[in-house]
Design a protein around this motif. Structure first.
Motif, PDB file in Angstrom:
ATOM      1  N   GLU A  79      -1.484  70.306  -5.545  1.00 56.49           N
ATOM      2  CA  GLU A  79      -1.689  70.561  -6.977  1.00 56.49           C
ATOM      3  C   GLU A  79      -0.356  70.718  -7.708  1.00 56.49           C
ATOM      4  O   GLU A  79      -0.178  70.185  -8.809  1.00 56.49           O
ATOM      5  CB  GLU A  79      -2.544  71.813  -7.147  1.00 56.49           C
ATOM      6  CG  GLU A  79      -2.993  72.059  -8.569  1.00 56.49           C
ATOM      7  CD  GLU A  79      -3.937  73.246  -8.662  1.00 56.49           C
ATOM      8  OE1 GLU A  79      -3.590  74.208  -9.360  1.00 56.49           O
ATOM      9  OE2 GLU A  79      -5.000  73.187  -8.021  1.00 56.49           O
ATOM     10  N   ASP A  80       0.586  71.438  -7.104  1.00 59.60           N
ATOM     11  CA  ASP A  80       1.921  71.594  -7.699  1.00 59.60           C
ATOM     12  C   ASP A  80       2.623  70.246  -7.813  1.00 59.60           C
ATOM     13  O   ASP A  80       3.253  69.948  -8.830  1.00 59.60           O
ATOM     14  CB  ASP A  80       2.796  72.531  -6.861  1.00 59.60           C
ATOM     15  CG  ASP A  80       2.298  73.963  -6.836  1.00 59.60           C
ATOM     16  OD1 ASP A  80       1.681  74.403  -7.824  1.00 59.60           O
ATOM     17  OD2 ASP A  80       2.525  74.633  -5.812  1.00 59.60           O
ATOM     18  N   LEU A  81       2.523  69.456  -6.753  1.00 62.31           N
ATOM     19  CA  LEU A  81       3.160  68.137  -6.755  1.00 62.31           C
ATOM     20  C   LEU A  81       2.537  67.234  -7.826  1.00 62.31           C
ATOM     21  O   LEU A  81       3.246  66.510  -8.527  1.00 62.31           O
ATOM     22  CB  LEU A  81       3.054  67.485  -5.379  1.00 62.31           C
ATOM     23  CG  LEU A  81       3.855  68.150  -4.267  1.00 62.31           C
ATOM     24  CD1 LEU A  81       3.442  67.586  -2.907  1.00 62.31           C
ATOM     25  CD2 LEU A  81       5.350  67.974  -4.499  1.00 62.31           C
ATOM     26  N   ALA A  82       1.218  67.293  -7.959  1.00 62.77           N
ATOM     27  CA  ALA A  82       0.524  66.471  -8.957  1.00 62.77           C
ATOM     28  C   ALA A  82       0.970  66.855 -10.369  1.00 62.77           C
ATOM     29  O   ALA A  82       1.228  65.981 -11.209  1.00 62.77           O
ATOM     30  CB  ALA A  82      -0.994  66.625  -8.811  1.00 62.77           C
ATOM     31  N   SER A  83       1.081  68.136 -10.631  1.00 64.42           N
ATOM     32  CA  SER A  83       1.522  68.598 -11.949  1.00 64.42           C
ATOM     33  C   SER A  83       2.960  68.161 -12.218  1.00 64.42           C
ATOM     34  O   SER A  83       3.274  67.666 -13.313  1.00 64.42           O
ATOM     35  CB  SER A  83       1.397  70.123 -12.021  1.00 64.42           C
ATOM     36  OG  SER A  83       1.875  70.590 -13.246  1.00 64.42           O
TER      37      SER A  83
END
Length: 160
Positions: A79-83
């Motif tokens: 999720e952090d990487l996607a953001s």
């Protein structure tokens, strides 16, 4: 700042983690970091290693300092990487915005939706800039799939 280089998307995020692990904790010059990446991973050449460094910096997985690159100590989940991907990679958010949840679009169709956002100087430095940028859009879409932001079907890409 948004970054443009995006390496080809691997089959899993474990490859991203392995490339990140090859980057030293103490900042080293780009050449040293590229050498470490090619020596310790399946990344084949310096140019691709350099793209990985810039891309990882866009994701917050490495830090670009005056003296070079260093691995960050932050744990980044999907999720952090996607953001970070949508915020830090040039045209990533635009490519996602060009996708529909029910009507698949090809990389070529997505490129046509974002082509006006390609900077003028990028258009003038290459003879066949549309093909070059269509490939760059394809890479962004493949990363979007890996990061759970899109999905790929036989007919193209759908927004997740």
């Amino acid at each position: 700042m948004q970054r443009k280089p995006v390496p080809p998307a691997p089959d899993s995020l474990s490859v991203l983690r392995a490339v990140r692990a090859a980057v030293p904790l103490v900042p080293k010059p780009e050449d040293d970091c590229c050498r470490r990446v090619t020596d310790r991973t399946d990344v084949a050449d310096r140019g691709t290693a350099s793209s990985w460094l810039v891309f990882l910096a866009a994701l917050g997985a490495v830090a670009e300092e005056d003296t070079g690159y260093a691995r960050t100590q932050t744990d980044l989940d999907r999720e952090d990487l996607a953001s970070a991907f949508t915020d830090g990679v040039f045209l990533a958010a635009d490519c996602l915005d060009a996708l529909d949840a029910t009507d698949p679009r090809s990389a070529e169709a997505v490129f046509e939706s974002v082509r006006d956002r390609v900077p003028r100087w990028e258009r003038t430095k290459r003879e066949n800039w549309p093909a070059f940028w269509t490939e760059r859009v394809q890479r962004r879409l493949d990363w979007a799939v890996l990061l759970g932001l899109a999905r790929e079907t036989d007919g193209g890409y759908l927004r997740a």
